[in-house]
Motif scaffolding. Structure first.
Motif, PDB file in Angstrom:
ATOM      1  N   ALA A  51       0.950  -1.159   0.510  1.00  5.08           N
ATOM      2  CA  ALA A  51      -0.244  -0.126   0.272  1.00  5.08           C
ATOM      3  C   ALA A  51       0.555   0.941   0.190  1.00  5.08           C
ATOM      4  N   PRO A  52       0.613   2.602  -0.069  1.00  3.79           N
ATOM      5  CA  PRO A  52       1.197   3.659   0.090  1.00  3.79           C
ATOM      6  C   PRO A  52       1.707   4.101   0.759  1.00  3.79           C
ATOM      7  N   ALA A  53       1.240   3.602   1.606  1.00  3.18           N
ATOM      8  CA  ALA A  53       2.003   4.059   3.032  1.00  3.18           C
ATOM      9  C   ALA A  53       2.819   3.533   3.071  1.00  3.18           C
ATOM     10  N   ALA A  54       2.215   1.942   3.300  1.00  6.05           N
ATOM     11  CA  ALA A  54       3.949   1.156   3.884  1.00  6.05           C
ATOM     12  C   ALA A  54       5.130   1.340   2.719  1.00  6.05           C
ATOM     13  N   SER A  55       4.957   1.501   1.598  1.00  6.30           N
ATOM     14  CA  SER A  55       5.793   1.705   0.368  1.00  6.30           C
ATOM     15  C   SER A  55       6.551   3.082   1.128  1.00  6.30           C
ATOM     16  N   ALA A  56       6.132   3.615   0.877  1.00  8.54           N
ATOM     17  CA  ALA A  56       6.259   4.946   1.850  1.00  8.54           C
ATOM     18  C   ALA A  56       7.334   5.012   2.576  1.00  8.54           C
ATOM     19  N   ALA A  57       6.499   4.508   4.349  1.00  6.44           N
ATOM     20  CA  ALA A  57       7.346   3.846   5.343  1.00  6.44           C
ATOM     21  C   ALA A  57       9.042   3.415   5.055  1.00  6.44           C
ATOM     22  N   LYS A  58       8.431   2.673   3.903  1.00  7.80           N
ATOM     23  CA  LYS A  58       9.882   1.863   3.597  1.00  7.80           C
ATOM     24  C   LYS A  58      11.141   2.469   3.319  1.00  7.80           C
ATOM     25  N   ASP A 107       0.857   3.938  17.307  1.00  8.00           N
ATOM     26  CA  ASP A 107       2.275   3.959  17.846  1.00  8.00           C
ATOM     27  C   ASP A 107       2.714   3.876  16.505  1.00  8.00           C
ATOM     28  N   VAL A 108       2.014   2.480  15.855  1.00 10.65           N
ATOM     29  CA  VAL A 108       3.143   2.834  14.262  1.00 10.65           C
ATOM     30  C   VAL A 108       2.372   3.308  13.367  1.00 10.65           C
ATOM     31  N   LYS A 109       1.120   3.632  13.890  1.00  8.53           N
ATOM     32  CA  LYS A 109       0.576   4.689  12.433  1.00  8.53           C
ATOM     33  C   LYS A 109       0.984   6.214  12.594  1.00  8.53           C
ATOM     34  N   ASN A 110       1.305   6.515  13.842  1.00  9.98           N
ATOM     35  CA  ASN A 110       2.286   8.006  14.082  1.00  9.98           C
ATOM     36  C   ASN A 110       3.172   7.977  13.274  1.00  9.98           C
TER      37      ASN A 110
END
Length: 437
Positions: A117-124, A175-178
């Motif tokens: 998902a976009p958030a996952a790839s962006a986080a990586k 916490d993970v989301k933040n």
């Protein structure tokens, strides 16, 4: 599941729920001193696939409860002890089966690669850059398995989440989301592979609104369909089958059945026609390996049937359909459909499918685009049949035509093979004598 001893004490345990290692306790519905009946729900359990109601297999008085909401249990874990009303009753020896409230399509076959998902790839993409902000402390993160799984799904190294807001510093999902929000705010790209995120909108500024929580099955089904949509290059092929003669035979067959016998629907013939096509084209009875390098051909024929329930769509699986008669399949599907609508399907009832049929014939429509139930490679959609004038070379004659919609994974099946497969199904339905060949 219960165990009895000589004193009439009954142990209620977590039964076999299909090789699920960790089960969340959502709600405990009994307390010490309660008088309970057989089949009374004592707790609600939840896995990442389903929500289950655990019934008591004995009547009596609750002596002790060993779980509470928020706990995690596994198969065989002790739920409660009950002083049975009659120590010798036979029902106390029966294992209690959990009732499935809702579940998305589940399969134990190899999974297709998952596009993040976009958030996952962006986080990586910015995890390394964000290390000075939320660097690993060198101490193992204090988090539950479900939170660790959630972090992995988002592509987050949980050891980099510096502190948790839970009790004793436990890391929670928030916490993970933040953490992800913070990292993205520090320079993560706004899109992934050209797919922008959908902005949040406050619809209340335009008028009155109401927020309605999605059922778990709809949330999980949505996640699964999103993974499929992002991972699979899908093609849908539309065609029609002449089922005039098949319907005449089906009606004659049902006329011979007794009042209490299960009637045969056209879906049974579609199942048989589908299996015949899968024998002729083995790539439709296959799954792509997780590395995308091999095709796993299946030698069994299990057909999933999408069933609409109050909680959402579930897909019970009819096993070894090639060895069963039309009447046997009709009875089995009627039984599993009833269990699905009552929320009593077991996880095993929805595993091991080779291909899925999604039928809207009872509702209507002329065509639609079903989404493949990965790791299967194809799905057959069916809409409502209708009488049409068909040219036979000399004149137009009325024929009953059934619209069919075949969606397939283009990585495994090319257009020509998809068309030939549909042609085989169409021929099998137009002349059901072919099913004897």
């Amino acid at each position: 599941m219960t165990d009895n001893n000589k004193s009439g004490l009954c142990e209620i345990k977590v039964p076999d729920v299909g090789n699920v290692p960790s089960i969340d306790v959502v709600e405990v519905l009994i307390k010490v001193g309660d008088v309970i009946e057989i089949e009374q729900t004592v707790a609600t359990l939840e896995t990442d696939k389903a929500s289950m109601e655990l019934p008591s297999s004995a009547a009596g008085t609750v002596k002790e409860v060993f779980i509470k909401a928020g706990d995690k249990v596994s198969e065989g874990a002790l739920i409660a002890t009950v002083i049975v009303a009659d120590a010798g009753q036979g029902d106390a020896d029966k294992p209690a089966a959990p009732a499935l409230v809702a579940a998305p399509p589940v399969d134990t076959a190899p999974k297709a690669p998952v596009v993040e998902a976009p958030a996952a790839s962006a986080a990586k993409a910015v995890t390394a850059a964000a290390e000075p902000v939320a660097a690993s402390t060198g101490v193992k993160a204090h988090a539950s398995p479900s939170v660790r799984l959630f972090a992995r799904e988002l592509g987050v190294d949980i050891s980099k989440v510096s502190a948790g807001s839970g009790r004793k510093g436990r890391i929670l999902k928030d916490d993970v989301k933040n953490f992800v929000k913070k990292v993205m705010a520090e320079g993560a790209p706004a899109t992934v592979a050209g797919i922008p995120s959908i902005p949040a909108v406050d619809f209340s500024v335009f008028g009155e609104t109401e927020v309605q929580k999605l059922s778990k099955i709809k949330r999980l089904t949505g996640q699964n369909l999103t993974r499929v949509w992002l991972n699979l290059p899908m093609v849908t092929y539309h065609d029609e089958a002449d089922i005039t003669d098949m319907e005449a035979f089906r009606n004659a067959l049902n006329a011979e059945k007794g009042k209490d016998e299960v009637k045969v629907t056209g879906l049974m013939f579609i199942i048989k026609a589908l299996v015949a096509g899968m024998r002729q084209f083995p790539s439709f009875n296959a799954s792509l390996s997780s590395d995308g390098e091999s095709l796993i051909l299946k030698k069994y024929f299990n057909i999933g049937i999408a069933v609409d329930t109050p909680n959402g769509l579930v897909v019970p699986v009819l096993r070894d359909v090639d060895t069963k008669s039309i009447s046997q399949l009709a009875a089995e599907l009627a039984e599993k459909s009833a269990k699905a609508r009552l929320g009593k399907l077991m996880p095993a009832d929805m595993q091991g499918g080779c291909i899925t049929i999604s039928s809207l014939g009872g509702i209507g429509g002329t065509a639609f685009t079903p989404i493949v139930n990965a790791p299967e490679v194809a799905i057959l959609g069916v809409t409502r049949a209708k009488m049409q004038p068909v040219w036979n070379g000399k004149e137009f004659v009325p024929r009953l035509m059934l619209p069919l919609d075949l969606t397939y994974d283009h990585r495994v099946i090319d257009g020509a093979e998809g068309a030939r497969f549909m042609a085989a199904i169409r021929q099998n339905l137009s002349d059901i004598r072919r099913l004897l060949l």
